[in-house]
Write an enzyme that holds these catalytic residues in place. Sequence first.
Site, PDB file in Angstrom:
ATOM      1  CG  HIS A 202      -0.547   0.050   2.231  1.00  0.00           C
ATOM      2  ND1 HIS A 202       0.376  -0.930   3.105  1.00  0.00           N
ATOM      3  CD2 HIS A 202      -0.174   0.992   2.854  1.00  0.00           C
ATOM      4  CE1 HIS A 202       0.255   0.031   4.024  1.00  0.00           C
ATOM      5  NE2 HIS A 202       1.217   1.125   4.381  1.00  0.00           N
TER       6      HIS A 202
HETATM    7  C1  UD1 Z   1      -2.723   5.344   5.756  1.00  0.00           C
HETATM    8  C2  UD1 Z   1      -1.931   6.251   6.546  1.00  0.00           C
HETATM    9  C3  UD1 Z   1      -0.369   5.552   5.980  1.00  0.00           C
HETATM   10  C4  UD1 Z   1      -0.389   4.124   6.775  1.00  0.00           C
HETATM   11  C5  UD1 Z   1      -1.656   2.699   5.480  1.00  0.00           C
HETATM   12  C6  UD1 Z   1      -2.503   1.902   7.062  1.00  0.00           C
HETATM   13  C7  UD1 Z   1      -0.807   9.052   5.484  1.00  0.00           C
HETATM   14  C8  UD1 Z   1      -0.495   9.135   5.220  1.00  0.00           C
HETATM   15  N1  UD1 Z   1      -0.771   6.688   6.000  1.00  0.00           N
HETATM   16  O1  UD1 Z   1      -2.386   4.611   4.145  1.00  0.00           O
HETATM   17  O2  UD1 Z   1       0.923   5.492   7.022  1.00  0.00           O
HETATM   18  O3  UD1 Z   1       0.517   2.762   6.282  1.00  0.00           O
HETATM   19  O4  UD1 Z   1      -2.618   3.761   6.028  1.00  0.00           O
HETATM   20  O5  UD1 Z   1      -3.373   1.098   5.935  1.00  0.00           O
HETATM   21  O6  UD1 Z   1      -1.906   8.393   6.935  1.00  0.00           O
HETATM   22  N2  UD1 Z   1      -9.289   4.283   1.428  1.00  0.00           N
HETATM   23  C9  UD1 Z   1     -10.747   3.671   0.754  1.00  0.00           C
HETATM   24  N3  UD1 Z   1     -11.534   3.213   1.906  1.00  0.00           N
HETATM   25  C10 UD1 Z   1     -10.872   3.034   3.019  1.00  0.00           C
HETATM   26  C11 UD1 Z   1      -9.260   3.551   3.185  1.00  0.00           C
HETATM   27  C12 UD1 Z   1      -9.000   4.054   2.097  1.00  0.00           C
HETATM   28  O7  UD1 Z   1     -11.432   2.729  -0.092  1.00  0.00           O
HETATM   29  O8  UD1 Z   1     -11.386   2.758   4.410  1.00  0.00           O
HETATM   30  C13 UD1 Z   1      -8.803   5.067  -0.055  1.00  0.00           C
HETATM   31  C14 UD1 Z   1      -8.820   6.287   0.324  1.00  0.00           C
HETATM   32  O9  UD1 Z   1     -10.181   7.357   0.141  1.00  0.00           O
HETATM   33  C15 UD1 Z   1      -8.167   7.429  -0.872  1.00  0.00           C
HETATM   34  C16 UD1 Z   1      -6.487   5.963   0.104  1.00  0.00           C
HETATM   35  O10 UD1 Z   1      -6.932   4.169  -0.139  1.00  0.00           O
HETATM   36  O11 UD1 Z   1      -8.249   7.187  -2.099  1.00  0.00           O
HETATM   37  C17 UD1 Z   1      -5.718   5.703   0.154  1.00  0.00           C
HETATM   38  O12 UD1 Z   1      -6.125   6.168   1.844  1.00  0.00           O
HETATM   39  P1  UD1 Z   1      -5.134   7.029   2.909  1.00  0.00           P
HETATM   40  O13 UD1 Z   1      -6.300   7.159   4.362  1.00  0.00           O
HETATM   41  O14 UD1 Z   1      -4.968   8.254   2.226  1.00  0.00           O
HETATM   42  O15 UD1 Z   1      -4.091   6.191   2.574  1.00  0.00           O
HETATM   43  P2  UD1 Z   1      -3.532   5.354   3.149  1.00  0.00           P
HETATM   44  O16 UD1 Z   1      -2.631   4.329   1.248  1.00  0.00           O
HETATM   45  O17 UD1 Z   1      -4.620   4.337   3.832  1.00  0.00           O
HETATM   46  N1  UDP Z   2      -3.612  -6.452   8.229  1.00  0.00           N
HETATM   47  C1  UDP Z   2      -5.142  -6.617   8.101  1.00  0.00           C
HETATM   48  N2  UDP Z   2      -5.749  -6.636   6.998  1.00  0.00           N
HETATM   49  C2  UDP Z   2      -5.583  -7.179   6.226  1.00  0.00           C
HETATM   50  C3  UDP Z   2      -3.608  -6.246   6.020  1.00  0.00           C
HETATM   51  C4  UDP Z   2      -3.259  -6.422   7.042  1.00  0.00           C
HETATM   52  O1  UDP Z   2      -5.370  -7.146   9.683  1.00  0.00           O
HETATM   53  O2  UDP Z   2      -5.522  -7.821   4.518  1.00  0.00           O
HETATM   54  C5  UDP Z   2      -3.214  -6.248   9.756  1.00  0.00           C
HETATM   55  C6  UDP Z   2      -1.746  -6.539   9.563  1.00  0.00           C
HETATM   56  O3  UDP Z   2      -1.764  -7.986  10.901  1.00  0.00           O
HETATM   57  C7  UDP Z   2      -1.160  -5.502  10.638  1.00  0.00           C
HETATM   58  C8  UDP Z   2      -1.907  -3.905  10.308  1.00  0.00           C
HETATM   59  O4  UDP Z   2      -2.808  -4.976   9.176  1.00  0.00           O
HETATM   60  O5  UDP Z   2      -1.129  -6.134  12.246  1.00  0.00           O
HETATM   61  C9  UDP Z   2      -0.678  -3.253   9.083  1.00  0.00           C
HETATM   62  O6  UDP Z   2      -1.467  -2.288   8.206  1.00  0.00           O
HETATM   63  P1  UDP Z   2      -1.202  -1.943   6.837  1.00  0.00           P
HETATM   64  O7  UDP Z   2      -0.471  -3.090   6.171  1.00  0.00           O
HETATM   65  O8  UDP Z   2      -2.415  -1.745   7.131  1.00  0.00           O
HETATM   66  O9  UDP Z   2      -0.352  -0.621   7.779  1.00  0.00           O
HETATM   67  P2  UDP Z   2       1.354  -0.005   8.436  1.00  0.00           P
HETATM   68  O10 UDP Z   2       1.704  -0.543   9.418  1.00  0.00           O
HETATM   69  O11 UDP Z   2       2.272  -0.580   6.762  1.00  0.00           O
HETATM   70  O12 UDP Z   2       1.075   1.112   9.021  1.00  0.00           O
END
Ligand code: UD1
Ligand code: UDP
Length: 353
Positions: A202
């Site tokens: 991601h």
């Molecule tokens: C965010 C965090 C990242 C973390 C990740 C965990 C920031 C800068 N980034 O990244 O540090 O590792 O979460 O997963 O805060 N979206 C959906 N549905 C959801 C959530 C997101 O469709 O439930 C879409 C959003 O609309 C957006 C994209 O996914 O288009 C990214 O979501 P966003 O929360 O901005 O950043 P992440 O890539 O999820």
């Molecule tokens: N995770 C989950 N379901 C998934 C993928 C990840 O529960 O389909 C959990 C995973 O076990 C870990 C956390 O989400 O605890 C990691 O989150 P993510 O990779 O979104 O964010 P990051 O750790 O990079 O900030």
Amino acid sequence: MKIASVVGARPQFIKAAPVSREVRQHNEEILVHTGQHYDDNMSDVFFEVLDLPRPDYNLGIGGGSAAWQTAEMIRALEGVLEKERPEFVLVYGDTNSTLAGAIVASKMGVPLGHVEAGLRSFNRAMPEEINRIVADQLSTLLFCPTQTAVDNLAREGVERGVHLVGDVMYDIALQSAQAARSRDVSVRFGVTPGEYLLATLHRPGNVDDRGVLEGIVRAFGRSRRPIVFPVHPRTRKNLEAFGLWDTLRASVKAIEPVDYLDFIALLMGASKVLTDSGGVQKEAYFFGIPCVTLRDETEWIETVEDGWNALVGTEPEDILDAIEKFNPAGTKSKSFGDGHAAEKIARILDKFV
Ligand code: UD1
Ligand code: UDP
């Protein structure tokens, strides 16, 4: 003490679960969800499987540009904190929700605690690196998961309020292992334990660029072992926009994001993990699963130093090489605490005046 905890993204629900349980023993906690993650499988399921209390407030901010998202969170959060008047604010990790919580607390003069303080990738192109640095600078109490984190803060001149407590993700992983083992993931996802790889992706650097994402998808497609890939919504949107979704699905088992227990169960059964996630690198280490990280650097350097995590970047040949050949040697020797980090955080908060 009245504590407002601010969460918003998937990994924060996981980190907050053990802390919230301990904090509530002697304190009143108000849980504020910024709404950064909002799909059921990115948010609600975690409250259910981790027994995390329902948020007292959901700010419903959702996705958007980083600045817009953070600004909206700051605005909405200020209103909640003005109404609730907490004596302390707790933030987790390094997302925009972390940054928003830290800024509002500091503007309102409320002491701030940062869980997972001191992590650094030393790559300022990552939005998370900026979020961490700001949160750490504004914090009164800094709860570090590792000695490396303590050392990073010392190098930046931050020593007061720093506590080495261990990793709350280790706490929750230990607490959840048994429940995860009873999940029938091999039947539901059609995989044989020990015979598949588990992938997650991601990071914007990997999934927002068409060329990089295509290279990764093609490398995954050439793996001789099946790959199970719970696809993050950011990645799904980009795969669809770049016309790569069908290519991916033709060669790997692309599934919806799964809940924490299913994820840990899939991880425990995997022969290797392929990821750019921070949390997943650690979980692979906790459970002794070799990890191939599709990044050039990591905050969790202990996992690399110990030989259990290979930083391979995103060149397809490097990914394939690691899929085939990476094989950790030796036992794991690095410490992420004793599984009681959340308790330690809560007891420090109990004494805070
Ligand atoms: C965010 C965090 C990242 C973390 C990740 C965990 C920031 C800068 N980034 O990244 O540090 O590792 O979460 O997963 O805060 N979206 C959906 N549905 C959801 C959530 C997101 O469709 O439930 C879409 C959003 O609309 C957006 C994209 O996914 O288009 C990214 O979501 P966003 O929360 O901005 O950043 P992440 O890539 O999820
Ligand atoms: N995770 C989950 N379901 C998934 C993928 C990840 O529960 O389909 C959990 C995973 O076990 C870990 C956390 O989400 O605890 C990691 O989150 P993510 O990779 O979104 O964010 P990051 O750790 O990079 O900030």
